[in-house]
Structures are given as C-alpha cells and as structure tokens.
Design an enzyme around this catalytic site. Structure first.
Site, PDB file in Angstrom:
ATOM      1  N   LYS A 152     -60.132 -49.743 -50.923  1.00  0.00           N
ATOM      2  CA  LYS A 152     -60.236 -48.567 -51.793  1.00  0.00           C
ATOM      3  C   LYS A 152     -59.857 -48.969 -53.213  1.00  0.00           C
ATOM      4  O   LYS A 152     -58.985 -49.833 -53.416  1.00  0.00           O
ATOM      5  CB  LYS A 152     -59.277 -47.503 -51.242  1.00  0.00           C
ATOM      6  CG  LYS A 152     -59.344 -46.142 -51.893  1.00  0.00           C
ATOM      7  CD  LYS A 152     -58.455 -45.173 -51.103  1.00  0.00           C
ATOM      8  CE  LYS A 152     -58.367 -43.799 -51.707  1.00  0.00           C
ATOM      9  NZ  LYS A 152     -57.525 -42.889 -50.896  1.00  0.00           N
ATOM     10  N   SER A 201     -59.451 -38.421 -49.646  1.00  0.00           N
ATOM     11  CA  SER A 201     -59.980 -39.106 -50.797  1.00  0.00           C
ATOM     12  C   SER A 201     -60.608 -40.457 -50.503  1.00  0.00           C
ATOM     13  O   SER A 201     -61.309 -40.992 -51.360  1.00  0.00           O
ATOM     14  CB  SER A 201     -58.870 -39.284 -51.827  1.00  0.00           C
ATOM     15  OG  SER A 201     -57.873 -40.151 -51.324  1.00  0.00           O
ATOM     16  N   SER A 247     -55.765 -38.618 -46.426  1.00  0.00           N
ATOM     17  CA  SER A 247     -56.915 -39.269 -47.061  1.00  0.00           C
ATOM     18  C   SER A 247     -57.595 -40.383 -46.300  1.00  0.00           C
ATOM     19  O   SER A 247     -58.663 -40.824 -46.715  1.00  0.00           O
ATOM     20  CB  SER A 247     -56.508 -39.802 -48.426  1.00  0.00           C
ATOM     21  OG  SER A 247     -56.715 -38.808 -49.373  1.00  0.00           O
TER      22      SER A 247
HETATM   23  N1  GLN Z   1     -56.487 -34.084 -49.790  1.00  0.00           N
HETATM   24  C1  GLN Z   1     -55.131 -34.314 -50.138  1.00  0.00           C
HETATM   25  C2  GLN Z   1     -54.962 -34.179 -51.628  1.00  0.00           C
HETATM   26  O1  GLN Z   1     -55.888 -33.822 -52.264  1.00  0.00           O
HETATM   27  C3  GLN Z   1     -54.659 -35.630 -49.642  1.00  0.00           C
HETATM   28  C4  GLN Z   1     -55.081 -36.752 -50.484  1.00  0.00           C
HETATM   29  C5  GLN Z   1     -54.554 -38.063 -50.037  1.00  0.00           C
HETATM   30  O2  GLN Z   1     -54.078 -38.218 -48.911  1.00  0.00           O
HETATM   31  N2  GLN Z   1     -54.575 -39.010 -50.958  1.00  0.00           N
HETATM   32  O3  GLN Z   1     -53.946 -34.410 -52.173  1.00  0.00           O
END
Ligand code: GLN
Length: 492
Positions: free
Chosen positions: A82, A157, A181
């Site tokens: 990532k 994400s 994420s």
């Molecule tokens: N969807 C969650 C957020 O927007 C988790 C994101 C993540 O785990 N980086 O913060």
C-alpha cells in the site's frame, strides 16, 4: 503445469515453485508485470509500478538459487505494498497531492523484512488518502474498481491491495488497518486479510494516521498465505516504541489442526440489526459450518460495541489531526508559497489535502481543543476502555468471536460519497476490535444473490493470531469460497 494458470496459485505455492527451480523468479515477475500492464487500467489498483526494480530483485533471487544459497520464505514471488508504506527510492504518496512527489530515503520495517524474505516488490498500491475512507474514493488519484463488478467499490482504505490481490495482479499485498482498512476491502473483494494485534508488527515507516490503532496487515488469497506473510513481518523492532517484544509464533503450523471443541462466540444483536439479508444469511450458514466442524456456538454480548463508531470517529481524527501537522510544506512534499510562513502553511494544506482529510483534521482538532477535550476526547477514551473490557469478558466464555466484516457487500461507486455518516457506518463491525487492539481476520464466507463476495470477521484475544489461522483454515477446507475468482481477469 500450464503457464497461463500460474497467476492463480497462492503465494505459498509460488514460492515453493521458485524454491524447487520449477520456475525462475524472473519468469514469474514478468508474468505478473504483464498482468498489471494488461489489467491495471481497468482497476486503477497501482499508483506506481517499478518493473526495473522488480526485475532486479527477481534476478538477485535467481542468482542466489543458482548458487544454491538458502532462499527465504517468500522467495521470488511478486507482491506489492500500500502506498502509505515507505519504500526507499520509490514514490510513496499516501494517495495525497501533498505527498505526490515524495520519495522516502528509507524502507519501512516491513519492507526490509519482505526483501530479506526474498519477496519481489513490484509497486505501490492505491488507497484512500492517508488511509481515511471505506471505499477508496478519497484517493487523489481516482478510485479503485472492484474486480467482481467494475462499477462498485473494492472497499477502503486498502482498495488497491485488495483489488490487485483478488484479480491476481500480485500474489499478495500488504495493507494497513486502523479501523477495518484491510478487512472490509478483503470482504468486498472475496479474499482474506489478517489484522494483527496492535504492537505485533512494527509501524516504523508506515505513514501515521491514528497511531494507537494503525497496524500493517497481509491481504492474501487464503489464510495460509496470510500466516506466511505475518510470520515474515511480525516481531519486535526498537524503532517503534509500541512494538511488542514477545516471540513470534509459527502461524503456519496452525493450518490443518482440528477445531473440534473450539467455542465460537456469536454476537447476535450485532448483526441482526441493520445488516443486509444476504450477509446475515451467509453468516448463519458459516455458523452452521462451524457447528458441523465440532465447534460449540456460544451467544455473547458486547454491550458497548454500539458506541464503536462514535468512539473511533473521535479518537482516530484526534490522532490524525496531530499526526498530519507534520505536513507543513517545510519538511515533506508539496510547498505552495504564500506571503509569509503562516500563509504558506495554509495554502499548502488547503491545496494538498482532500476534503475527507480536512474533515478529519477539523473533527480531531475540535475534539482536542480546550473546553471540548473532556467532553469528547477523554470521554471517548473511557468508552474505549469499556469496549476493551467487553472483549475481555466475552473471551472468558469463547475462544473466537464471529460477526460479519461489513454490513453489506460492495456498494456502487458514488453511492455514499455525499453522506460521510453512511460511509462511517460501513465500519460498524471492524472498529470495535481495532479499539480493543485485538487481532481479527476477514475471510470469504459466501456470495450475495447478485454474485458479490461476502466476508466474515473472526476475532481472538490479543496475540492469538494462531487461533484465527487455525479456525479460518478449517473453514476454508470445508467450503469453496476462496476458489471462486472474478471472471473478467481470467481472460488469458
Ligand atoms: N474506514 C475507516 C476510516 O475511514 C478505517 C480506515 C482504516 O482502517 N485505515 O477511518
């Protein structure tokens, strides 16, 4: 062995083919680079591909093999990371304009570990900007598309890592998980993700979002691959003060062990309300499978998890607002010159950050400001402790806990972009284990009536990743979900 099908093999299978000399790392790397060239345009999963760097690593592995040197556990297999994980000499953007041209002078701890294990890093994967989002639509470089249905989101994400792994553009990937994420994208893309216990994997070189929650995590096509990757990246690192000093277990030996007698905790109230019908019925069937495998189903309640979303969306933005203060145009990335220093800060941040990142910085700054700190941040921390206690109580009665990973299968791109709260509710099941710091896996457990993948989330007490590997492997062996693949990427 037919060459055309090689890409469908797992990371573990491919590394044994390289180790036994049946295929060279160069051949394998060319095969995946070719797939990336062919399919990435459709998916937008990669932000950077570095064929030269990849082929040089592959050539080095092949030379070691010729010299009969011992190969590492990921020998010669193409994987990608990532784009919030620092790679020396390779652009690391966090999918943000503010870091569009940032080239780190060092490798993250996990990247050092991958290289040492013989992995071939082919490139960097798209994501929501600074890992904030659940649909990959917050990337400054365009959304990733779901390989199962191109008009849908791959989740976020870590949308890039999930889409690239599900469509076999790489054998596996590393993502990061702050509140779901890796798990929610894995669930949307029909693959597996294993978020380790907080502290199990060093965060050195992971661009910080919310430091008390962030963990780097494997995204793979099955649980054995996740176990192999976790074994490589886990372990103590003095450069991360929260890195856990205990020994790393052998996660892979858990594959194949019986799960008879294991107590599976079911949090019924959690998924009966507000959950898509197809998801609820896939979870019911998964419970039936566990029963047939000799598990005991135990109803448990976690009274405070309904506060998970509220707590997370105070704690995570608060930490983000201070972590992102470092992007001040002086030390990293974009600089938009203003009339004076303050104006330069303001202009750079106004142009460099996207709307969701700005929203989080504002939310976090507000929650931490004098007068509101006690009412929001401090309170959220107290409720976080209550959630932590709920899990401690529940794990007295069961060995693992089962919920859906996400309340719905993959939704359409654009469907929730106008409603941040609807987007935040995607994280309803994944946030509580993150707040408690415990490990959690998302594994495929069914398909919706329209053919979209559905994932289940299994959680275990801290540092019991091995237990998750064991139960997920047993489930994989008695079902067929991991073998289904998105048809559009099987053309060759
Ligand atoms: N969807 C969650 C957020 O927007 C988790 C994101 C993540 O785990 N980086 O913060």
């Amino acid at each position: 062995m037919t060459e055309g099908r090689l890409h469908t093999r797992t990371l573990v299978a491919l590394s044994s083919l390289v180790a036994s000399g049946e295929i060279s790392s160069i051949e394998l790397t060319r095969l995946f680079l070719d797939r990336i060239g062919r399919f990435n345009g459709r998916l937008n999963a990669f932000l950077t591909v570095d064929p030269e760097y990849a082929l040089a690593q592959a050539a080095a592995i092949d030379r070691s093999k010729q010299k009969r040197e011992a190969l590492g556990p990921l020998s010669g297999v193409p994987i990608a990371v990532k784009d919030n994980i620092c790679t020396r000499g390779i652009r690391t953007t966090c999918a943000s304009r503010i870091l569009e041209n940032y080239i780190p002078p060092y490798d993250a701890h996990v990247v050092q570990r991958l290289r040492k294990a013989g992995a071939v890093i082919v490139g960097k994967l798209n994501m929501d900007e600074f890992a904030m989002g659940s649909s990959n639509e917050n990337s400054a470089f365009g959304p990733v598309r779901n390989p199962w249905s191109l008009e849908r989101t791959p989740g976020g994400s870590s949308g890039g890592p999930a889409a690239a792994t599900a469509s076999s553009l790489v054998a596996a990937a590393l993502g990061s998980d702050t509140g779901g994420s890796v798990r929610q994208p894995a669930s949307f893309c029909g693959i597996t993700a294993l978020k380790p216990t907080y502290g199990r994997v060093s965060r050195y070189g992971l661009v910080a979002f919310a430091s008390s929650l962030d963990q780097i995590a494997p995204i793979t096509r099955d649980i054995r691959d996740a176990a192999r990757l976790l074994g490589v990246i886990a372990g103590h690192d003095s450069r991360d003060a929260t890195s856990y000093p205990g020994e790393v277990e052998n996660y892979e030996v858990e594959c194949g062990k019986a799960i008879k007698g294991m107590r599976v905790g079911v949090v019924r109230d959690a998924f009966e309300k507000g959950c898509d019908e197809d998801v609820a019925s896939a979870i019911d069937k998964a419970l039936e499978t566990f029963k047939q495998l000799g598990c005991e189903l135990v109803e448990v309640s976690l009274p405070h998890i309904s506060y998970g979303v509220s707590v997370y969306y105070i704690v995570a933005p608060a930490e983000a607002s201070s972590n992102l203060a470092r992007f001040d145009s002086v030390r990293y990335g974009l600089r938009v010159l203003g009339e004076d220093l303050f104006d330069t800060y303001a202009k750079t941040r106004a142009q460099g950050f996207g709307a969701e990142v700005k929203r989080r910085i504002m939310l976090g700054t507000y929650a931490l400001s004098a007068g509101y700190y006690d009412a929001f941040y401090l309170r959220a921390q107290k409720v976080r402790t209550l959630i932590w206690n709920d899990y401690a109580e529940a794990f007295k009665r069961c060995d693992v806990l089962l919920t859906p990973t996400a309340p719905t299968p993959a939704f359409k791109l654009g469907e929730k972009t106008g409603d941040p709260l609807a987007m935040y509710l995607q994280d309803i099941f994944t946030l509580p284990p993150s707040l408690a710091g415990i490990p959690a896996v998302s594994a495929p457990c069914g398909f919706s009536s329209s053919g979209l993948p559905i994932g289940m989330q299994l959680c275990a007490p801290a540092f019991h990743e091995g237990r998750l590997v064991r139960i997920t492997h047993a489930f994989e062996q008695s079902t067929d979900f991991i073998n289904r693949r998105p048809a559009a990427f099987e053309l060759d």
